[in-house]
Design an enzyme around this catalytic site. Structure first.
Site, PDB file in Angstrom:
ATOM      1  CE  LYS A 122     -80.939 -40.075 -70.348  1.00  0.00           C
ATOM      2  NZ  LYS A 122     -80.753 -38.848 -69.733  1.00  0.00           N
TER       3      LYS A 122
ATOM      4  CE  LYS B  76     -72.925 -35.326 -82.959  1.00  0.00           C
ATOM      5  NZ  LYS B  76     -74.171 -34.922 -82.357  1.00  0.00           N
TER       6      LYS B  76
ATOM      7  CE  LYS C  36     -69.380 -38.335 -71.071  1.00  0.00           C
ATOM      8  NZ  LYS C  36     -70.761 -37.929 -71.980  1.00  0.00           N
TER       9      LYS C  36
END
Length: 362
Positions: A136, A219, A222
């Site tokens: 991250k 996949k 959102k």
């Protein structure tokens, strides 16, 4: 499944004891961050449906980890809305607050309290090796990251250990965090005395993977390239139907499952099978000699029948915040009955003085 170490909390919040009867259900815990305004179809088929099924087999604890959601940049109003709407969707999808313990993480302060205790027995180097933190911060650098993001794994460990959890369903991206949780439980038990059940990872029954309707090699997400690639569970059912009808298909006309050669049609067959319970081979036989359009039209109707009641129930809960609050408060109360006992045992073993009857102090 590997052999599990089962346990419950003793009456005084002390060390885990063996389950009283052979038929006692194992406790399982799972949660998902409130990071979107609506769950999408992939969330439901890949995770939420599993939660619903777990309620019959396990002593289930489900929660919305909103404390984890603030480890990165966030908008307070958006977080509050998303926490409510995700809670409403889970209940609408079949999570029964009477069967399961279902709550919002920040409503149970013991999560943060136990996380601090665990921070203090976690090595800096140990925490630094967590790959999710590295991933991250790879683009933005560690200087831009918060301490909360760095300590995310110990809060996750607290989430699990508070409830003397036997089993934790994890994907590959969370295995390292569960291993840290196990290490911390064993370390605490060795140093301070038996306190925590050491959780085991569990692999649940394989759930279908749902792919993007416009890019069936990715996949459903959102954050997909096209908004038409995902079915949002709170959108107008007519829009969902339209997205099914406009889904990308493949060369040829034969309706058969072949993830490599026919990823688009295979994705539609998977969705159809998941929502109706009809095995894919039966669907292939039913559509033999028919065109892709026939499959899409029928699946669009199935989608409308699925989304409509879930959407209506979610909207009912959102329109009655007092009832939603009551259900979440009920869950938090049940969660705290367990969590407070665990934390009391931890504090006693670590040498903290009891708070006695001081007002507002636990």
């Amino acid at each position: 499944m590997t052999e599990t170490i089962t346990g419950t909390t003793t009456a005084d919040g002390g060390a885990p004891a063996a389950h009283a009867a052979a038929g006692t259900k194992k406790r399982i815990l799972s949660g998902a961050k409130p990071t979107a305004d609506s769950l999408h179809l992939g969330n439901y088929i890949g995770a939420v449906r599993n939660w619903v099924d777990m309620q019959a087999e396990y002593d289930a604890v489900f929660f919305i980890p909103d404390l984890h959601a603030v480890t990165v940049d966030f908008d307070p109003a958006e977080l509050a809305h998303r926490t409510r709407v995700v809670a409403a969707q889970y209940i609408a999808a079949g999570i029964d607050p009477d069967k399961s313990i279902f709550f919002v993480q920040s409503h149970v302060p013991e999560h943060a309290q136990l996380a601090w205790a665990l921070n203090c027995i976690t090595g800096f180097g140990e925490a630094s090796r967590m790959t999710q933190f590295k991933d991250k911060t790879q683009k933005t650098g560690s200087d831009s990251a918060t301490l909360g993001l760095f300590a995310y794994p110990t809060l996750m460990a607290a989430d699990i250990l508070l409830y003397q959890t036997d089993l934790v369903p994890v994907g590959e991206d969370q295995r390292q965090h569960l291993e840290l949780t196990r290490n911390l439980a064993q370390r605490f038990n060795t140093r301070f005395g038996e306190t925590f059940t050491v959780p085991e990872a569990t692999i649940l029954k394989a759930n279908a993977k749902i792919y993007d309707l416009q890019n069936p090699n990715a996949k459903m997400s959102k954050t997909g390239e096209s908004p038409n690639g995902a079915i949002q569970l709170l959108e107008d059912p007519k829009i969902a139907a339209k997205r099914i009808k406009s889904a990308v298909t493949d060369a040829g006309t034969e309706i058969r499952f072949d993830a490599t050669e026919k990823p688009g049609v295979s994705n539609l067959l998977t969705i159809y099978s998941s929502l109706t319970g009809t095995p894919v081979p039966e669907l292939e036989a039913a559509y033999e000699g028919k065109m892709y359009g026939h499959l899409k039209v029928d699946l669009a109707e199935v989608m409308v029948d699925f989304i409509t009641p879930l959407r209506n129930r979610t909207n009912e809960l959102m329109a009655d915040p007092a009832e939603l609050d009551r259900l979440l408060a009920q869950g938090a109360g049940r969660a705290r009955e367990i969590a407070s006992g665990t934390l009391a045992g931890v504090y006693e073993r670590m040498g903290f003085l009891p708070s006695g009857n001081l007002p507002g102090v636990r």
